[in-house]
Design an enzyme around this catalytic site. Structure first.
Site: not given
Ligand code: CP
Ligand code: NVA
Length: 303
Positions: A102, A129, A132, A219, A259, A287
């Site tokens: 990530r 993502h 997700q 989101d 999400c 997930r």
């Molecule tokens: N939706 C999602 O990716 O959550 P986290 O940021 O908690 O991993």
């Molecule tokens: N758009 C958000 C998604 C989190 C799961 C971010 O990137 O923070």
């Protein structure tokens, strides 16, 4: 499937294969049937941003599959002190059987895969993502019985979630509508591809986007890395909220997905989130199952 870097790299049949395996793994886990497909294998998990769901579901997923997972924070890795990703990739490939990352730049994920020799799974970048959205598609199929022909509407920032939802939705034969400000549209190349490949709309009229939707998705207005813009974004996105007025134009049985994490009173009202908590927390649970399927497909037959 060698890696999961972005959904654009997957064929529709591979997405369906992941969803089918995820359903099977979910069913079997609930019935106490274990599958140690990744016995003795280790996944490294690099997190340059925070996480609750991704971190816990990948770690538990590896455990369920008979393997183990290592949490690698940039505070501890030399990557945090400037060691190039090209070198990190080649070193980690000598120890691990797979990497979940990530981070900010999509290019970093692509380079990890290019220079390393083990499967790489994208656990979120500023661009997309994919994990997700695989869980989202699984949840839609679970609740609606099918995906093809359903209308998916996303309200808010044209961000990483919007990008992946467009690709996943169009590849699965959904009609996809994005309701976002003209200044915060999804990726231009993804929108061009979507317009050429299926039924796609991007509008700043959220009621037009949500009309007759089967699934309404939202989101956060400020993603990770955009914290400094949070106040300004509250003004920009003030009219882009999932609330009861918006839901009144969607199909009466429309699902709401998020999400998570959610900011109640910003992109979604507390009453709508609670009314659809069953769907949203099934989505969070999925997930785990969807990522187990991804890990099996990427890592099972690799030495
Ligand atoms: N939706 C999602 O990716 O959550 P986290 O940021 O908690 O991993
Ligand atoms: N758009 C958000 C998604 C989190 C799961 C971010 O990137 O923070």
């Amino acid at each position: 499937m060698k890696h999961l870097l972005k959904l654009m790299d997957l064929e529709t049949k591979e997405i369906i294969e992941i969803l089918n395996l995820a359903d099977q793994l979910k069913y079997d886990k609930k019935n106490g049937i274990e599958h140690h497909y990744l016995k003795g294998k280790t996944l490294g998990m690099i997190f340059q941003k925070s996480s609750t769901r991704t971190r816990v579901s990948f770690e538990v997923g590896m455990y369920d599959l008979g393997g183990s997972a290592l949490f690698l924070s940039p505070r501890d890795l030399q990557i945090g002190r400037g060691e190039p990703v090209e070198d990190t990739a080649r070193v980690l490939s000598r120890y691990l059987d797979g990497i979940m990352i990530r981070t900010f730049e999509q290019e970093e994920v692509e380079n990890l895969a290019k220079y390393g020799s083990i499967p790489v799974i994208n656990g979120l970048t500023d661009y997309c993502h994919p994990c997700q959205v695989l869980a989202d598609l699984m949840t839609i199929r679970e609740h609606k019985g099918s995906i093809k022909g359903k209308k998916l509407c996303f309200i808010g920032d044209g961000n990483n979630m919007a990008n992946s939802l467009i690709v996943g939705g169009i590849k699965m034969g959904m009609s996809v509508a994005i309701g976002c400000p003209k200044t915060h549209k999804p990726d231009a190349d993804i929108m061009k591809w979507a317009s050429e490949s299926g039924d796609f709309l991007c509008t700043d009229d959220i009621f037009e986007a949500a009309k007759d939707a089967d699934v309404v998705y939202t989101d956060v207005w400020a993603s990770m890395g955009e914290e400094a813009e949070a106040e300004e974004r509250k003004k920009i996105f003030a009219g882009y909220q999932v609330n009861s007025e918006l839901m009144s134009v969607a199909k009466p049985d429309a699902m709401v997905l998020h999400c998570l994490p959610a900011h109640r009173g910003e992109e979604i009202t507390a009453d709508i989130l609670e009314a659809h908590a069953n769907e949203i927390f099934d989505e969070a649970e999925n997930r785990l199952h969807a990522q187990k399927a991804v890990m099996v497909m990427c890592m099972k037959d690799k030495n």
